[in-house]
Design an enzyme around this catalytic site. Sequence first.
Site, PDB file in Angstrom:
ATOM      1  N   SER A  93     -13.178  -5.071   8.133  1.00 31.81           N
ATOM      2  CA  SER A  93     -12.446  -4.580   6.972  1.00 31.81           C
ATOM      3  C   SER A  93     -13.437  -4.033   5.958  1.00 31.81           C
ATOM      4  O   SER A  93     -14.598  -4.450   5.906  1.00 31.81           O
ATOM      5  CB  SER A  93     -11.651  -5.731   6.355  1.00 31.81           C
ATOM      6  N   ASP A 126      -3.030  -3.456   7.300  1.00 26.79           N
ATOM      7  CA  ASP A 126      -4.165  -4.237   7.798  1.00 26.79           C
ATOM      8  C   ASP A 126      -4.235  -5.605   7.131  1.00 26.79           C
ATOM      9  O   ASP A 126      -4.542  -6.615   7.767  1.00 26.79           O
ATOM     10  CB  ASP A 126      -5.468  -3.482   7.544  1.00 26.79           C
ATOM     11  N   LYS A 148      -5.158   3.326   7.811  1.00 30.51           N
ATOM     12  CA  LYS A 148      -5.144   4.286   8.911  1.00 30.51           C
ATOM     13  C   LYS A 148      -4.295   5.513   8.615  1.00 30.51           C
ATOM     14  O   LYS A 148      -4.397   6.529   9.305  1.00 30.51           O
ATOM     15  CB  LYS A 148      -4.668   3.617  10.203  1.00 30.51           C
ATOM     16  N   CYS A 184       0.815  -1.218   0.000  1.00 33.56           N
ATOM     17  CA  CYS A 184       0.000   0.000   0.000  1.00 33.56           C
ATOM     18  C   CYS A 184       0.851   1.272   0.000  1.00 33.56           C
ATOM     19  O   CYS A 184       0.519   2.250  -0.672  1.00 33.56           O
ATOM     20  CB  CYS A 184      -0.932   0.012   1.205  1.00 33.56           C
TER      21      CYS A 184
END
Length: 558
Positions: A474, A85, A128, A53
């Site tokens: 999620s 995550d 986040k 990511c």
Amino acid sequence: MPKPPVRRKSAALVEGPSRAPARAMLKAVGFDDAALHKPLIGVANTWIEVGPCNYHLRELAERVKAGIREAGGTPMEFNTVSISDGITMGSEGMRASLVSREVIADSIELVSRANSFDAVVVLVGCDKTIPGGVMALARLDVPGVVLYGGSIAPGTWEGHDVTIQDVFEAVGAHAAGKITDTQLLTLENQACPGAGACGGQFTANTMATVCEFLGISPMGSASVPATDSGKDAVAERTGQLIMGVLNRADNARKILTKDAIENAIAAVATTGGSTNAVLHLLAIAREAGVELSLEDFDRISERTPLLADLKPGGRFVATDLYRAGGITLVAKRLLDAGLLHGGTLTVTGRTLGDEAAEAKETVGQEVVRPLDNPIKSTGGLVILRGNLAPEGCVVKVAGYTRLHHSGPAKVFESEEAAFEAVEQGRIEADDVVVIRNEGPKGGPGMREMLAVTAAIVGAGLGDSVALLTDGRFSGATRGLMAGHVAPEAVDGGPIAAIRDGDTVVFDIDQRTLSVELSDGEIAARVAAWPRPEPRFATGVMAKYARLVTSAATGAVTG
């Protein structure tokens, strides 16, 4: 002649004879007198080598810094943390994820205050990092821009596109004997082909959409995929853009208004976005000094049609949305429907309505429905209350039509215990899976239950089983799942009263989540429930558990 860039805060750091020691140290790392005479722009990077990511953000930051220099500023890059995550999901490490949102916001705030940056660009990727970056800008109330690293391309497996969601669901299918070891390994090897955030309208892409609708990211920037050849140009324009935001003195709170936040909620509703957006927007609103409640989400979702056919509930991924016309097309649909506050300010200096009006729709695209043919007439989020969730809980209704479920509870004191039950075939049709002790305090950290929910779907029970938890989900979760149940168990919430076999009722139309017990019985059971000992006695997790608020107010620590 163009107006010279404005130095606002940084003069206190580097100007005058008394600041010679500071200048000396800055010159040691390459900043000369000319650079130190210009506005100092913080470039907050959430780069990590752990996961796709944020992996490419180092290179993207170089283009942002080039744009800042071209526009007359001096960039100063610094880093902060990120938790993947997708990698930590289903493990103890997932407890750190929501905690990291606060650490990200805190660290950006600390470095920016310490160095008196005139403005800040935040580079974000995984879940986040995005709300953490926006929260920091709201606290600082400086000119700021958020740049999203972009979505990963889909993988290909057995002739069709796949995302990390498919891998999680394949775990359940494998446990049920529906796919072989070889098929699971092949899917694992194909699902994530390179850099970028998870490909559906999961939490990262949901929050990237939110940032464009808030106006804190330039419209059209987030849709560009991570590995697209145009992403470098987007980054360079962002660097140039921040200097304009600075010169106009368009500080973050001028952009992060109540109307802007309502626009963001509408964007989540119309795209079938992640339930995590509820937590994050509550937290952003608090930092921006905006009053926001769970009822605002239900109110706005109820009036907003579900238009985007995106995973996890739909057919398409973020790269498909980009080719169809991007987030700008979504904004144009809501503008045409009269469901957007079009006059809100964006970091471009133009209004959101002006930006949305320039949408270019690809002929024949099927990703974003026309207004007269929505997937559903109402949006993808609902807020339930009732004797199990007096402070509320969140359900995502995109991707399925089941609006009522009544069944016997199967209660688990942790995510691991529930996952083991699914793998062992102990969950049956009509069951209501209850997972508690996973809230903000009880977890601590409010883990996402994707491993469990995906395993339920993979086992073929997605249409017949419901789940509720004081934890969260999620963005890749699908099915009838209620998260953020508040108060949580360790705060004496009624979820602590449920026992195996109790009848639990989801009623979406009535907006209730209830158990067929009297108020007196619930109170007696909660009083007798053996509250577990805290998992952490010291360190950041213990500190978080002491400070964090209810999920109903955003699970914030300050």
